[in-house]
Design a protein around this motif. Structure first.
Motif, PDB file in Angstrom:
ATOM      1  N   ASN A 223       0.819  -1.202   0.000  1.00  0.00           N
ATOM      2  CA  ASN A 223       0.000   0.000   0.000  1.00  0.00           C
ATOM      3  C   ASN A 223       0.863   1.266   0.000  1.00  0.00           C
ATOM      4  O   ASN A 223       0.677   2.144  -0.813  1.00  0.00           O
ATOM      5  N   LYS A 224       1.808   1.363   0.926  1.00  0.00           N
ATOM      6  CA  LYS A 224       2.709   2.521   0.953  1.00  0.00           C
ATOM      7  C   LYS A 224       4.140   2.020   0.986  1.00  0.00           C
ATOM      8  O   LYS A 224       4.484   1.200   1.855  1.00  0.00           O
ATOM      9  N   TRP A 225       4.980   2.552   0.126  1.00  0.00           N
ATOM     10  CA  TRP A 225       6.370   2.095   0.115  1.00  0.00           C
ATOM     11  C   TRP A 225       7.090   2.474   1.396  1.00  0.00           C
ATOM     12  O   TRP A 225       8.015   1.790   1.837  1.00  0.00           O
ATOM     13  N   THR A 226       6.638   3.562   2.033  1.00  0.00           N
ATOM     14  CA  THR A 226       7.307   4.032   3.248  1.00  0.00           C
ATOM     15  C   THR A 226       7.140   3.054   4.417  1.00  0.00           C
ATOM     16  O   THR A 226       7.853   3.147   5.408  1.00  0.00           O
ATOM     17  N   ARG A 227       6.221   2.118   4.291  1.00  0.00           N
ATOM     18  CA  ARG A 227       6.042   1.128   5.355  1.00  0.00           C
ATOM     19  C   ARG A 227       7.130   0.060   5.334  1.00  0.00           C
ATOM     20  O   ARG A 227       7.394  -0.564   6.350  1.00  0.00           O
ATOM     21  N   VAL A 228       7.697  -0.191   4.192  1.00  0.00           N
ATOM     22  CA  VAL A 228       8.619  -1.338   4.092  1.00  0.00           C
ATOM     23  C   VAL A 228      10.025  -0.975   3.627  1.00  0.00           C
ATOM     24  O   VAL A 228      10.926  -1.812   3.696  1.00  0.00           O
ATOM     25  N   LEU A 229      10.207   0.234   3.131  1.00  0.00           N
ATOM     26  CA  LEU A 229      11.539   0.608   2.652  1.00  0.00           C
ATOM     27  C   LEU A 229      12.093   1.769   3.473  1.00  0.00           C
ATOM     28  O   LEU A 229      11.396   2.748   3.715  1.00  0.00           O
ATOM     29  N   GLY A 230      13.358   1.635   3.851  1.00  0.00           N
ATOM     30  CA  GLY A 230      13.992   2.716   4.578  1.00  0.00           C
ATOM     31  C   GLY A 230      14.517   3.772   3.623  1.00  0.00           C
ATOM     32  O   GLY A 230      14.872   3.466   2.483  1.00  0.00           O
ATOM     33  N   ALA A 231      14.529   5.017   4.066  1.00  0.00           N
ATOM     34  CA  ALA A 231      15.146   6.099   3.282  1.00  0.00           C
ATOM     35  C   ALA A 231      16.268   6.678   4.129  1.00  0.00           C
ATOM     36  O   ALA A 231      16.062   6.972   5.310  1.00  0.00           O
ATOM     37  N   TYR A 232      17.457   6.797   3.544  1.00  0.00           N
ATOM     38  CA  TYR A 232      18.647   7.168   4.306  1.00  0.00           C
ATOM     39  C   TYR A 232      19.354   8.343   3.637  1.00  0.00           C
ATOM     40  O   TYR A 232      19.699   8.270   2.462  1.00  0.00           O
ATOM     41  N   LYS A 233      19.564   9.382   4.397  1.00  0.00           N
ATOM     42  CA  LYS A 233      20.247  10.566   3.865  1.00  0.00           C
ATOM     43  C   LYS A 233      21.651  10.603   4.450  1.00  0.00           C
ATOM     44  O   LYS A 233      21.826  10.699   5.667  1.00  0.00           O
ATOM     45  N   GLY A 234      22.653  10.510   3.562  1.00  0.00           N
ATOM     46  CA  GLY A 234      24.035  10.632   4.002  1.00  0.00           C
ATOM     47  C   GLY A 234      24.576  11.992   3.613  1.00  0.00           C
ATOM     48  O   GLY A 234      23.835  12.846   3.111  1.00  0.00           O
ATOM     49  N   ALA A 235      25.883  12.190   3.855  1.00  0.00           N
ATOM     50  CA  ALA A 235      26.486  13.495   3.549  1.00  0.00           C
ATOM     51  C   ALA A 235      26.405  13.800   2.059  1.00  0.00           C
ATOM     52  O   ALA A 235      26.166  14.938   1.660  1.00  0.00           O
ATOM     53  N   ALA A 236      26.596  12.782   1.241  1.00  0.00           N
ATOM     54  CA  ALA A 236      26.648  13.043  -0.204  1.00  0.00           C
ATOM     55  C   ALA A 236      25.684  12.181  -0.996  1.00  0.00           C
ATOM     56  O   ALA A 236      25.684  12.203  -2.218  1.00  0.00           O
TER      57      ALA A 236
END
Lengths: 257, 267
Positions: A223-236
């Motif tokens: 239903n929502k991708w945000t439920r099962v996939l992590g999002a990761y912000k690094g320096a670059a």
């Protein structure tokens, strides 16, 4: 020739998304980086080139608020414009695309990608296009320059949206959408004007990563991708799952921001 | 420019990988006319001394490498939990005596000259991502390493030149091996047993895919496909859909049938 991006942000949620979009364009684009917003909200004016108000609300009685998007051609402050959806982020520099855009009057996106960089084909959301032989176009990233053909195109789109039922009965009777869709309206307009070969790029861009859940090629629907996939912000870098993301991210889910 | 095959063979309780390596080396010599180097442990060599006293003549070089760690895995549909010595594959770059190497599993039945087409490629590293079962069906478990994760590559066949790029790749494989339990968590794959296909896939992904892919399909027979006959022209399997004749190299999941076949040939 003035060039810039233009986004429609009707409602509080979209206004905030458009501000994030503005930040991302500023942070990544070496060339065209002006963004104007068409909105009915208070926004941070310092982020935008121009803030344009919606004078006549064509979507007053609409849940999806997409009817005002037919005004892009008339409201744009630029001679060359790329219209965007508010729920997008620029993750890397795509300024070189504009060089290719110069060859076109109108250019629609027809190739979109999963977070794993695979081209989305046979999307379950695109049954209307597939079953009615409509060009598979996405309005979320659309280039146009002011010209006779684009004026005619947007006038036709406006007419299709205003008379939705009449047009869809004729041009998309299979899996017909009850409510107006700009993607479908643009596809019908392209078909009627018989300009598909003139408005769709033969190259791999323009494109964006389209985070509609059921397009990601996963065995399970979430239903929502945000439920099962992590999002990761690094320096670059920015990753979704194990995949570094570049280009333009159409994140779709409002809880992502 | 030297060219040759490299195989790893470590026996377990049921499967004589040494015998599989000998049989495969004979096929490689006959069909592909290329030298083969085998990497094995002393126990496997001793076993081969009993089964095939002249086994060393099948190989260009014999490299002894004791298996430092073991793990177990199920062979077949959960029937047999056996020890599995597969942890030294990442040492291939250090071990190979060749400038150009095809690293190959011993359970691949060589029947064609296809692999000879890989020699002399301009690429440093060729990996395998195309595979189907005997009927040409592609399974999702061999497309992605897990539903939401990265692309799957087989470690079963791999071509490499001895270059800085491939040295980096094999070093990365060792790093993946050392950090496997954490990476298994990240990529949503089982932490045990360590699977070389996953090591390859994660290493390739983390290095930004410094490889091209082998241009032909890897055909595999499953544990349910029963090997019933081999000739110079084809190999026949009894499958759920009936008899299937294959004139192609085949990756045999069912090692028991392969061992049975080799033993029959010995008799």
């Amino acid at each position: 020739m003035s060039k810039g991006y233009l986004v429609m942000a009707q409602g509080e949620k979209y206004a905030r998304q458009s501000e994030h979009l503005a930040h991302s364009i500023r942070n990544t684009q070496s060339g065209v980086s002006r963004l104007s917003v068409i909105t009915d909200q208070d926004v941070d004016c310092t982020l935008f080139d121009k803030v344009i108000s919606i004078d006549e609300d064509l979507a007053a009685n609409s849940k999806w608020k997409i009817e005002n998007r037919v005004k892009f051609y008339n409201l744009t402050p630029y001679e060359e414009t790329v219209i965007l959806d508010a729920d997008m982020l620029f993750l890397s520099d795509v300024s070189h695309w504009w060089k290719m855009f110069e060859k076109y009057d109108l250019l629609l996106t027809s190739k979109v990608l999963t977070y794993r960089g695979m081209k989305i084909i046979n999307s379950p959301y695109r049954k209307t296009f597939i079953h009615n032989q409509l060009p598979d176009v996405y309005s979320a990233f659309t280039y146009f320059k002011k010209s006779k053909i684009t004026a005619e195109f947007f006038e036709l789109v406006k007419h299709i949206v205003a008379n939705w039922k009449d047009w869809t009965v004729r041009y998309s009777p299979e899996y017909s959408q009850k409510f107006p869709s700009i993607d479908v309206a643009m596809a019908i307009a392209v078909k009627i004007l018989d300009i598909e070969s003139q408005v769709i790029s033969k190259f791999s861009y323009p494109t964006f990563t389209h985070m509609k859940d059921n397009c990601q090629g996963l065995a399970t629907s979430n239903n929502k991708w945000t439920r099962v996939l992590g999002a990761y912000k690094g320096a670059a870098s920015f990753k979704i799952g194990a995949f570094p993301q570049t280009g333009i991210l159409h994140y779709v889910e409002k809880d992502f921001i | 420019m030297t060219r040759g095959f490299l195989v790893f063979a470590h026996n377990n309780e049921h499967i004589s990988y040494g015998l599989l390596a000998v049989s495969q080396a004979e096929q490689i010599k006959k069909i592909l006319n290329k030298p083969v180097t085998v990497v094995l442990d002393q126990a496997t060599a001793t076993d081969l001394d009993n089964l095939r006293p002249n086994w060393k003549s099948c190989f260009d070089q014999v490299v002894y490498l004791e298996s430092v760690a073991t793990q177990t895995k199920r062979y077949g549909a959960g029937k047999n939990q056996l020890t599995f010595h597969n942890l030294d594959r990442s040492d291939a770059w250090d071990i190979t005596p060749y400038d150009e190497t095809i690293l190959i599993d011993t359970d691949i039945l060589i029947q064609t000259e296809n692999l000879n087409k890989l020699w002399g490629t301009s690429e440093d590293l060729l990996v395998c991502d195309k595979s189907t079962n005997l009927y040409g069906n592609k399974l999702s478990e061999f497309t992605w390493i897990s539903d939401r994760s990265i692309k799957f590559y087989w470690a079963t066949i791999c071509y490499f030149k001895k270059t800085e790029v491939t040295e980096l790749f094999f070093k990365q494989c060792k790093w993946v091996k050392e950090n496997y339990s954490w990476l298994a968590h990240v990529h949503e794959i089982p932490a045990n047993p360590l699977r070389n296909d996953f090591v390859w896939s994660i290493a390739l992904h983390s290095l930004g895919h410094p490889a091209a892919t082998i241009p032909f399909n890897l055909l595999y027979s499953t544990y349910d496909d029963q090997l019933i006959k081999t000739t110079d022209h084809y190999v026949a399997f009894l499958t759920a859909n009936g008899v299937c004749k294959i004139s192609h190299d085949v990756h045999m999941f069912n090692k028991y049938d392969l061992i049975k076949l080799i033993n029959q040939e010995l008799v």
